[in-house]
Design a protein around this motif. Sequence first.
Motif, PDB file in Angstrom:
ATOM      1  N   PRO A  40     -17.055   6.905  10.561  1.00  0.00           N
ATOM      2  CA  PRO A  40     -16.635   6.340  11.843  1.00  0.00           C
ATOM      3  C   PRO A  40     -16.883   4.845  11.956  1.00  0.00           C
ATOM      4  O   PRO A  40     -16.220   4.163  12.754  1.00  0.00           O
ATOM      5  N   THR A  41     -17.846   4.317  11.184  1.00  0.00           N
ATOM      6  CA  THR A  41     -18.245   2.907  11.334  1.00  0.00           C
ATOM      7  C   THR A  41     -17.505   1.959  10.389  1.00  0.00           C
ATOM      8  O   THR A  41     -17.777   0.761  10.391  1.00  0.00           O
ATOM      9  N   ILE A  42     -16.637   2.501   9.529  1.00  0.00           N
ATOM     10  CA  ILE A  42     -15.981   1.645   8.527  1.00  0.00           C
ATOM     11  C   ILE A  42     -14.489   1.967   8.457  1.00  0.00           C
ATOM     12  O   ILE A  42     -14.048   2.997   8.979  1.00  0.00           O
ATOM     13  N   TYR A  48     -10.819   4.515  -7.268  1.00  0.00           N
ATOM     14  CA  TYR A  48     -10.755   5.146  -8.582  1.00  0.00           C
ATOM     15  C   TYR A  48     -12.177   5.343  -9.070  1.00  0.00           C
ATOM     16  O   TYR A  48     -13.060   4.511  -8.810  1.00  0.00           O
ATOM     17  N   GLU A  49     -12.390   6.432  -9.768  1.00  0.00           N
ATOM     18  CA  GLU A  49     -13.757   6.792 -10.162  1.00  0.00           C
ATOM     19  C   GLU A  49     -13.804   7.251 -11.618  1.00  0.00           C
ATOM     20  O   GLU A  49     -12.899   7.936 -12.082  1.00  0.00           O
ATOM     21  N   GLN A  50     -14.868   6.859 -12.301  1.00  0.00           N
ATOM     22  CA  GLN A  50     -15.151   7.361 -13.657  1.00  0.00           C
ATOM     23  C   GLN A  50     -16.544   7.985 -13.642  1.00  0.00           C
ATOM     24  O   GLN A  50     -17.507   7.341 -13.193  1.00  0.00           O
ATOM     25  N   SER A  64     -23.629   9.679 -14.662  1.00  0.00           N
ATOM     26  CA  SER A  64     -23.410   8.318 -14.177  1.00  0.00           C
ATOM     27  C   SER A  64     -21.981   8.201 -13.666  1.00  0.00           C
ATOM     28  O   SER A  64     -21.078   8.916 -14.126  1.00  0.00           O
ATOM     29  N   GLN A  65     -21.816   7.306 -12.721  1.00  0.00           N
ATOM     30  CA  GLN A  65     -20.553   7.205 -12.010  1.00  0.00           C
ATOM     31  C   GLN A  65     -20.323   5.753 -11.638  1.00  0.00           C
ATOM     32  O   GLN A  65     -21.273   5.026 -11.362  1.00  0.00           O
ATOM     33  N   LYS A  66     -19.065   5.304 -11.698  1.00  0.00           N
ATOM     34  CA  LYS A  66     -18.739   3.992 -11.137  1.00  0.00           C
ATOM     35  C   LYS A  66     -17.358   4.062 -10.511  1.00  0.00           C
ATOM     36  O   LYS A  66     -16.513   4.874 -10.927  1.00  0.00           O
ATOM     37  N   VAL A 102     -32.191   6.317  -2.949  1.00  0.00           N
ATOM     38  CA  VAL A 102     -32.458   7.377  -3.928  1.00  0.00           C
ATOM     39  C   VAL A 102     -32.328   8.715  -3.204  1.00  0.00           C
ATOM     40  O   VAL A 102     -32.943   8.922  -2.165  1.00  0.00           O
ATOM     41  N   GLU A 103     -31.489   9.585  -3.761  1.00  0.00           N
ATOM     42  CA  GLU A 103     -31.312  10.922  -3.172  1.00  0.00           C
ATOM     43  C   GLU A 103     -31.968  11.964  -4.060  1.00  0.00           C
ATOM     44  O   GLU A 103     -31.773  11.962  -5.269  1.00  0.00           O
ATOM     45  N   MET A 104     -32.707  12.874  -3.446  1.00  0.00           N
ATOM     46  CA  MET A 104     -33.194  14.064  -4.142  1.00  0.00           C
ATOM     47  C   MET A 104     -32.586  15.273  -3.475  1.00  0.00           C
ATOM     48  O   MET A 104     -32.627  15.390  -2.239  1.00  0.00           O
ATOM     49  N   GLN A 132     -29.368   0.356   3.708  1.00  0.00           N
ATOM     50  CA  GLN A 132     -28.852   0.861   4.981  1.00  0.00           C
ATOM     51  C   GLN A 132     -29.461   2.229   5.273  1.00  0.00           C
ATOM     52  O   GLN A 132     -29.843   2.959   4.352  1.00  0.00           O
ATOM     53  N   GLN A 133     -29.534   2.569   6.575  1.00  0.00           N
ATOM     54  CA  GLN A 133     -30.173   3.829   6.952  1.00  0.00           C
ATOM     55  C   GLN A 133     -29.313   5.020   6.522  1.00  0.00           C
ATOM     56  O   GLN A 133     -28.142   5.112   6.894  1.00  0.00           O
ATOM     57  N   VAL A 134     -29.868   5.892   5.709  1.00  0.00           N
ATOM     58  CA  VAL A 134     -29.229   7.162   5.345  1.00  0.00           C
ATOM     59  C   VAL A 134     -30.280   8.244   5.558  1.00  0.00           C
ATOM     60  O   VAL A 134     -31.371   8.172   4.980  1.00  0.00           O
ATOM     61  N   ASP A 135     -29.973   9.229   6.403  1.00  0.00           N
ATOM     62  CA  ASP A 135     -30.969  10.255   6.741  1.00  0.00           C
ATOM     63  C   ASP A 135     -30.816  11.505   5.895  1.00  0.00           C
ATOM     64  O   ASP A 135     -31.810  12.146   5.553  1.00  0.00           O
ATOM     65  N   THR A 149     -13.446  18.654  -8.333  1.00  0.00           N
ATOM     66  CA  THR A 149     -13.296  18.123  -6.982  1.00  0.00           C
ATOM     67  C   THR A 149     -14.675  18.080  -6.342  1.00  0.00           C
ATOM     68  O   THR A 149     -15.539  18.896  -6.678  1.00  0.00           O
ATOM     69  N   TYR A 150     -14.891  17.101  -5.478  1.00  0.00           N
ATOM     70  CA  TYR A 150     -16.174  17.085  -4.774  1.00  0.00           C
ATOM     71  C   TYR A 150     -16.008  16.557  -3.360  1.00  0.00           C
ATOM     72  O   TYR A 150     -15.023  15.885  -3.036  1.00  0.00           O
ATOM     73  N   GLU A 151     -16.977  16.893  -2.546  1.00  0.00           N
ATOM     74  CA  GLU A 151     -17.048  16.403  -1.168  1.00  0.00           C
ATOM     75  C   GLU A 151     -18.457  15.898  -0.942  1.00  0.00           C
ATOM     76  O   GLU A 151     -19.424  16.516  -1.420  1.00  0.00           O
ATOM     77  N   LEU A 152     -18.584  14.809  -0.222  1.00  0.00           N
ATOM     78  CA  LEU A 152     -19.905  14.275   0.117  1.00  0.00           C
ATOM     79  C   LEU A 152     -19.939  13.994   1.618  1.00  0.00           C
ATOM     80  O   LEU A 152     -19.052  13.313   2.148  1.00  0.00           O
ATOM     81  N   ASP A 153     -20.926  14.548   2.284  1.00  0.00           N
ATOM     82  CA  ASP A 153     -21.167  14.271   3.708  1.00  0.00           C
ATOM     83  C   ASP A 153     -22.480  13.506   3.821  1.00  0.00           C
ATOM     84  O   ASP A 153     -23.383  13.694   2.993  1.00  0.00           O
TER      85      ASP A 153
HETATM   86  C1  HEM Z   1     -17.861   7.318  -4.657  1.00  0.00           C
HETATM   87  C2  HEM Z   1     -18.947   6.860  -4.046  1.00  0.00           C
HETATM   88  C3  HEM Z   1     -18.914   5.920  -2.863  1.00  0.00           C
HETATM   89  C4  HEM Z   1     -17.985   4.959  -2.554  1.00  0.00           C
HETATM   90  C5  HEM Z   1     -16.748   4.577  -3.338  1.00  0.00           C
HETATM   91  C6  HEM Z   1     -18.413   4.359  -1.312  1.00  0.00           C
HETATM   92  C7  HEM Z   1     -17.748   3.351  -0.683  1.00  0.00           C
HETATM   93  C8  HEM Z   1     -18.098   2.811   0.528  1.00  0.00           C
HETATM   94  C9  HEM Z   1     -17.414   1.739   1.177  1.00  0.00           C
HETATM   95  C10 HEM Z   1     -16.155   1.018   0.636  1.00  0.00           C
HETATM   96  C11 HEM Z   1     -18.041   1.468   2.343  1.00  0.00           C
HETATM   97  C12 HEM Z   1     -17.620   0.423   3.378  1.00  0.00           C
HETATM   98  C13 HEM Z   1     -18.566  -0.681   3.497  1.00  0.00           C
HETATM   99  C14 HEM Z   1     -18.954  -1.290   2.203  1.00  0.00           C
HETATM  100  O1  HEM Z   1     -18.063  -1.773   1.477  1.00  0.00           O
HETATM  101  O2  HEM Z   1     -20.150  -1.247   1.870  1.00  0.00           O
HETATM  102  C15 HEM Z   1     -19.168   2.378   2.390  1.00  0.00           C
HETATM  103  C16 HEM Z   1     -20.093   2.378   3.402  1.00  0.00           C
HETATM  104  C17 HEM Z   1     -21.251   3.108   3.358  1.00  0.00           C
HETATM  105  N1  HEM Z   1     -21.595   4.049   2.441  1.00  0.00           N
HETATM  106 FE1  HEM Z   1     -20.526   4.619   0.849  1.00  0.00          FE
HETATM  107  N2  HEM Z   1     -19.565   4.945  -0.899  1.00  0.00           N
HETATM  108  C18 HEM Z   1     -19.902   5.886  -1.817  1.00  0.00           C
HETATM  109  C19 HEM Z   1     -21.017   6.708  -1.795  1.00  0.00           C
HETATM  110  C20 HEM Z   1     -22.010   6.628  -0.863  1.00  0.00           C
HETATM  111  C21 HEM Z   1     -23.220   7.381  -0.890  1.00  0.00           C
HETATM  112  C22 HEM Z   1     -23.591   8.393  -1.980  1.00  0.00           C
HETATM  113  C23 HEM Z   1     -23.952   7.020   0.200  1.00  0.00           C
HETATM  114  C24 HEM Z   1     -25.295   7.479   0.670  1.00  0.00           C
HETATM  115  C25 HEM Z   1     -26.118   8.209  -0.007  1.00  0.00           C
HETATM  116  C26 HEM Z   1     -23.182   6.035   0.901  1.00  0.00           C
HETATM  117  C27 HEM Z   1     -23.585   5.407   2.042  1.00  0.00           C
HETATM  118  C28 HEM Z   1     -22.856   4.482   2.741  1.00  0.00           C
HETATM  119  C29 HEM Z   1     -23.334   3.802   3.938  1.00  0.00           C
HETATM  120  C30 HEM Z   1     -24.679   4.007   4.611  1.00  0.00           C
HETATM  121  C31 HEM Z   1     -22.317   2.956   4.339  1.00  0.00           C
HETATM  122  C32 HEM Z   1     -22.358   1.981   5.508  1.00  0.00           C
HETATM  123  C33 HEM Z   1     -21.673   2.434   6.731  1.00  0.00           C
HETATM  124  C34 HEM Z   1     -21.724   1.297   7.742  1.00  0.00           C
HETATM  125  O3  HEM Z   1     -22.012   0.150   7.361  1.00  0.00           O
HETATM  126  O4  HEM Z   1     -21.471   1.557   8.902  1.00  0.00           O
HETATM  127  N3  HEM Z   1     -22.005   5.838   0.238  1.00  0.00           N
HETATM  128  N4  HEM Z   1     -19.165   3.175   1.294  1.00  0.00           N
END
Ligand code: HEM
Length: 171
Positions: A40-42, A48-50, A64-66, A102-104, A132-135, A149-153
């Motif tokens: 909601p905040t972005i 693309y992912e490897q 590992s992932q990028k 760091v996630e466990m 950044q805050q991640v709970d 396939t994967y989903e991340l919340d």
């Molecule tokens: C495929 C993996 C991921 C991709 C491509 C991705 C990409 C992004 C992008 C493009 C943003 C928008 C702001 C920015 O550029 O920083 C963002 C925000 C964010 N992501 Fe991800 N992310 C990934 C995984 C994760 C994971 C695993 C976490 C937490 C464990 C995470 C936490 C966050 C947080 C906290 C924000 C900031 C939201 C805000 O500023 O309001 N992300 N992410």
Amino acid sequence: MSAVSDSPSSPPSAPPLHPDVAHLACLLGQWSGKGRGVYPTIESFEYYEQVTIGHVGKPFLAYSQKTRHAITDLPLHAESGYFRPVGSDRVELVIAQPTGIVEMHEGVFHATEQGCSLALASTTVALTPTAQQVDSVTRSIQVHDDLMTYELDMAAVGQELQHHLSARLGR
Ligand code: HEM
């Protein structure tokens, strides 16, 4: 000159897969594909992912992932860690990210006829002082033949646990 198999210059032979991770072999390999991110905040984005998941003969898999932005092609998120099986149906996962997170995780593993699935939930999310805050984070991964396939919340930056990412990768 005859080849000497154990000379220091010989490439090391690949060790056999440790029996404790044999059931996780469905995850092994080089994966690549495309994903989509929302929160909601972005602004929504595509990437693309490897992914590389390998082993060294020990009872864990190395991950590992990028990623790169699908439009700008600039590097986005990256992470690396380890899948650690607990018996045949539970898994621990530890992941470190350059964003200071760091996630466990703990979760369940299911073998399916043509692959496997994992459902993981964070038990700890550790943050450096400037991260950044991640709970909490949940990750679900499905492998069907050569499709992952994967989903991340995540619950982060004051928001309830909700969808951040989904992707489809081929091996
Ligand atoms: C495929 C993996 C991921 C991709 C491509 C991705 C990409 C992004 C992008 C493009 C943003 C928008 C702001 C920015 O550029 O920083 C963002 C925000 C964010 N992501 Fe991800 N992310 C990934 C995984 C994760 C994971 C695993 C976490 C937490 C464990 C995470 C936490 C966050 C947080 C906290 C924000 C900031 C939201 C805000 O500023 O309001 N992300 N992410």
